[in-house]
Design a protein around this motif. Structure first.
Motif, PDB file in Angstrom:
ATOM      1  N   GLY A  88       0.740  -1.311   0.049  1.00 17.19           N
ATOM      2  CA  GLY A  88      -0.258  -0.018  -0.085  1.00 17.19           C
ATOM      3  C   GLY A  88       0.942   1.159  -0.128  1.00 17.19           C
ATOM      4  O   GLY A  88       2.108   1.264   0.335  1.00 17.19           O
ATOM      5  N   GLY A  89       0.170   2.314  -0.298  1.00 17.17           N
ATOM      6  CA  GLY A  89       0.984   3.791  -0.585  1.00 17.17           C
ATOM      7  C   GLY A  89       1.396   4.463   0.672  1.00 17.17           C
ATOM      8  O   GLY A  89       0.842   4.115   1.796  1.00 17.17           O
ATOM      9  N   ARG A  91       1.395   8.241   1.801  1.00 20.60           N
ATOM     10  CA  ARG A  91       1.274   9.869   1.552  1.00 20.60           C
ATOM     11  C   ARG A  91       1.776  10.819   2.391  1.00 20.60           C
ATOM     12  O   ARG A  91       2.000  10.617   3.496  1.00 20.60           O
ATOM     13  CB  ARG A  91      -0.262   9.856   1.605  1.00 20.60           C
ATOM     14  CG  ARG A  91      -1.095   9.648   2.768  1.00 20.60           C
ATOM     15  CD  ARG A  91      -2.610   9.993   2.511  1.00 20.60           C
ATOM     16  NE  ARG A  91      -3.371   9.071   1.552  1.00 20.60           N
ATOM     17  CZ  ARG A  91      -4.432   9.049   1.189  1.00 20.60           C
ATOM     18  NH1 ARG A  91      -5.590   9.972   1.989  1.00 20.60           N
ATOM     19  NH2 ARG A  91      -5.119   8.450   0.502  1.00 20.60           N
ATOM     20  N   LEU A 104      -7.720   2.967   4.995  1.00 25.54           N
ATOM     21  CA  LEU A 104      -6.999   2.743   3.852  1.00 25.54           C
ATOM     22  C   LEU A 104      -6.291   1.462   3.803  1.00 25.54           C
ATOM     23  O   LEU A 104      -6.048   0.747   2.738  1.00 25.54           O
ATOM     24  CB  LEU A 104      -6.185   3.951   3.601  1.00 25.54           C
ATOM     25  CG  LEU A 104      -6.772   5.204   3.355  1.00 25.54           C
ATOM     26  CD1 LEU A 104      -5.773   6.551   3.248  1.00 25.54           C
ATOM     27  CD2 LEU A 104      -7.571   5.203   2.031  1.00 25.54           C
ATOM     28  N   LYS A 123      -0.929   0.915   4.806  1.00 21.01           N
ATOM     29  CA  LYS A 123      -1.185   2.287   4.174  1.00 21.01           C
ATOM     30  C   LYS A 123      -0.163   3.192   5.407  1.00 21.01           C
ATOM     31  O   LYS A 123      -0.130   2.661   6.657  1.00 21.01           O
ATOM     32  CB  LYS A 123      -2.443   2.511   4.268  1.00 21.01           C
ATOM     33  CG  LYS A 123      -2.725   3.887   3.215  1.00 21.01           C
ATOM     34  CD  LYS A 123      -2.639   3.175   1.754  1.00 21.01           C
ATOM     35  CE  LYS A 123      -3.085   4.274   0.711  1.00 21.01           C
ATOM     36  NZ  LYS A 123      -3.407   3.782  -0.647  1.00 21.01           N
ATOM     37  N   ASP A 163       1.304   7.673  -3.292  1.00 18.71           N
ATOM     38  CA  ASP A 163       0.133   7.894  -2.963  1.00 18.71           C
ATOM     39  C   ASP A 163       0.163   9.453  -3.149  1.00 18.71           C
ATOM     40  O   ASP A 163       0.822  10.141  -3.619  1.00 18.71           O
ATOM     41  CB  ASP A 163      -0.121   7.347  -1.456  1.00 18.71           C
ATOM     42  CG  ASP A 163      -1.798   7.270  -1.397  1.00 18.71           C
ATOM     43  OD1 ASP A 163      -2.228   6.241  -1.619  1.00 18.71           O
ATOM     44  OD2 ASP A 163      -2.376   8.034  -0.751  1.00 18.71           O
ATOM     45  N   THR A 211      -3.366   2.650 -13.182  1.00 21.38           N
ATOM     46  CA  THR A 211      -4.602   3.120 -12.099  1.00 21.38           C
ATOM     47  C   THR A 211      -5.881   3.563 -13.096  1.00 21.38           C
ATOM     48  O   THR A 211      -6.896   3.097 -13.188  1.00 21.38           O
ATOM     49  CB  THR A 211      -4.380   3.689 -11.171  1.00 21.38           C
ATOM     50  OG1 THR A 211      -3.408   3.575 -10.343  1.00 21.38           O
ATOM     51  CG2 THR A 211      -5.619   4.169 -10.305  1.00 21.38           C
ATOM     52  N   ASN A 339     -10.139   6.429  -3.411  1.00 29.08           N
ATOM     53  CA  ASN A 339     -10.347   5.253  -2.633  1.00 29.08           C
ATOM     54  C   ASN A 339     -11.122   5.823  -1.568  1.00 29.08           C
ATOM     55  O   ASN A 339     -11.534   7.111  -1.083  1.00 29.08           O
ATOM     56  CB  ASN A 339      -8.882   5.043  -1.713  1.00 29.08           C
ATOM     57  CG  ASN A 339      -8.003   3.994  -2.442  1.00 29.08           C
ATOM     58  OD1 ASN A 339      -8.301   3.292  -3.344  1.00 29.08           O
ATOM     59  ND2 ASN A 339      -6.826   4.455  -2.408  1.00 29.08           N
TER      60      ASN A 339
END
Length: 438
Positions: A88-89, A91, A104, A123, A163, A211, A339
């Protein structure tokens, strides 16, 4: 101003738009429980999947350009790894906190499971506004964060990705820092510590569009299932970043017409059509803004979701479609490029109106599928060409879409619940087969 810093300042202006994040965990839990009830999920497994495995919070110092030291807070939430490494990202945003990261991370678990990937969900990120820092400061912050996470990430344990307000350069810094802290004999074997890297540093050709292309594909597959011709269909896009741009571009190539766009700067519309490439060129010379685009007229932002269209693509941040605006939507299809863009109350209104929602864990999963391809490419020492990547992505997305669509029709349930059921059943099967230690 360097290119990276300029890009981060542009994206931050979009991302710092005040968006409600309270309730994201409530949304994902209600979605989870609805699907769990649908499949009669074993109560013990429900308990396990209702909580996160690990929640990592790190406070770390970084020296600024002026010689002063600032303390930053970083997070990494690891929800579940029954199927493989956390994925997962990361941010960089002032609203980063544990609650949002938990929600998330859970969505990532369902997303990777639904896609049939050997991953779990994670995340995180850093609580900061990157527009306030120089490129050198952002590099030092990123490298120090990577060092602070230490063995909590790894190419076979937890694999971050870009992200909000992070990009391929951020991933390159993380990869370099992580590999530099490994023993010399292991450094080259750890290139797949992150995905979303630049092409010249182990990145995947085509990852930039994965994406948005996936969003387009799910719309295309839905249209084929329902004998809908995309030629001439009107669509609106909220958010004209990487996801919104690529989704719009591929839809335009199929003859669909972009008629309205919203970003943090405002809204524009032209019912005769907005040329996607022309708008993209305009934003690049207008600090990322769509405002005052000459071939469209401004619209009040509160009227955006009520504009005349056939397809709505929310591709910005979470909690954008709510009970306050869901009833205004005229489109018959919602394709969730972001998301969690639709909250539970908004979704109920949409479903009651007969509007189809292609859920985020399916619709925008092209990004994590592309990340999986990059991870495999690095792991196996291979280099894949763009046409090969796009063909693989097309096949993988079609498999996922068909599973969800067929499950939805067979069980007479909405596509989100169907997607969650499929994702959770795969994880449940893994727990049943392996048992629970000790």
């Amino acid at each position: 101003m360097t290119t990276l810093t300029a890009d981060l300042k542009k994206t931050t202006k979009k991302a710092t738009k005040k968006v409600p994040v309270r309730g994201m965990m409530d949304n994902v839990m209600e979605q989870f429980n609805s699907a769990a009830d649908q499949i009669n999920l074993h109560p013990n497994i429900r308990k396990i999947l209702s909580i996160t495995n690990n929640e990592i919070l790190v406070n770390f110092p970084v020296k600024m350009d002026n010689g002063e030291v600032e303390i930053f807070t970083g997070y990494r939430v690891q929800h579940n790894n029954a199927l493989g490494p956390y994925k997962g990202g990361l941010r960089y945003h002032p609203t980063v906190d544990l609650d949002a990261a938990r929600a998330l991370a859970m969505w990532m678990t369902w997303k990777t499971s639904l896609a049939g990937l050997p991953y779990g969900g994670g995340k995180g990120g850093i609580k900061l506004d990157p527009s306030k820092y120089s490129e050198g400061e952002l590099e030092r912050i990123t490298r120090r964060f990577t060092f602070a996470l230490a063995d909590n990430i790894g190419p076979e344990h937890d694999i971050p990705a870009p992200d909000v307000n992070t990009n391929s350069q951020t991933m390159a810094w993380i990869a370099d820092t992580y590999m530099s802290t490994r023993p010399p004999a292991e450094r080259n074997a750890n290139q797949h510590i992150v995905t979303g890297k630049p092409d010249g540093s182990g990145g995947l050709e085509g990852r930039d569009r994965a994406t948005g292309y996936g969003v387009y594909l799910t719309i295309k597959f839905w249209a084929e299932k329902n004998d809908v011709n995309l030629e001439g269909k009107k669509f609106i896009v909220q958010g004209f970043g990487n996801v919104g741009y690529w989704a719009a571009l591929f839809l335009e190539r199929d003859g669909a017409k972009l008629v309205a766009v919203q970003d943090a700067y405002g809204c524009i519309q032209n019912q005769k059509g907005i040329a996607v490439e022309e708008l993209s060129k305009y934003t690049k010379i207008n600090e990322g803004s769509i405002a005052d685009f000459p071939d469209a007229k401004p619209v009040n932002k509160d009227k955006f979701f009520g504009l005349d269209c056939d397809i709505v693509i929310p591709a910005a941040l979470g909690n954008q479609i709510t009970k306050e605006n869901a009833s205004k939507i005229k489109g018959k299809l919602i394709a969730e490029g972001a998301n969690g863009p639709t909250n539970v109350e908004g979704e109920k209104i949409l479903l009651d109106k007969g509007i189809t929602i292609i859920p985020d864990i399916l619709c925008n999963s092209g990004g994590v599928v592309g990340s999986y391809f990059e991870w495999l490419q690095n792991r196996n020492g291979e280099i894949w060409q763009l046409d090969e990547v796009m063909a693989k992505l097309d096949k993988k997305m079609k498999e996922s879409f068909n599973k969800v669509y067929d499950y939805s029709k067979n069980e007479n349930i909405d596509m989100r619940t169907a997607a969650f059921c499929i994702a959770i059943e795969r994880i449940e099967k893994a727990y049943i087969q392996r048992g629970i230690f000790p």
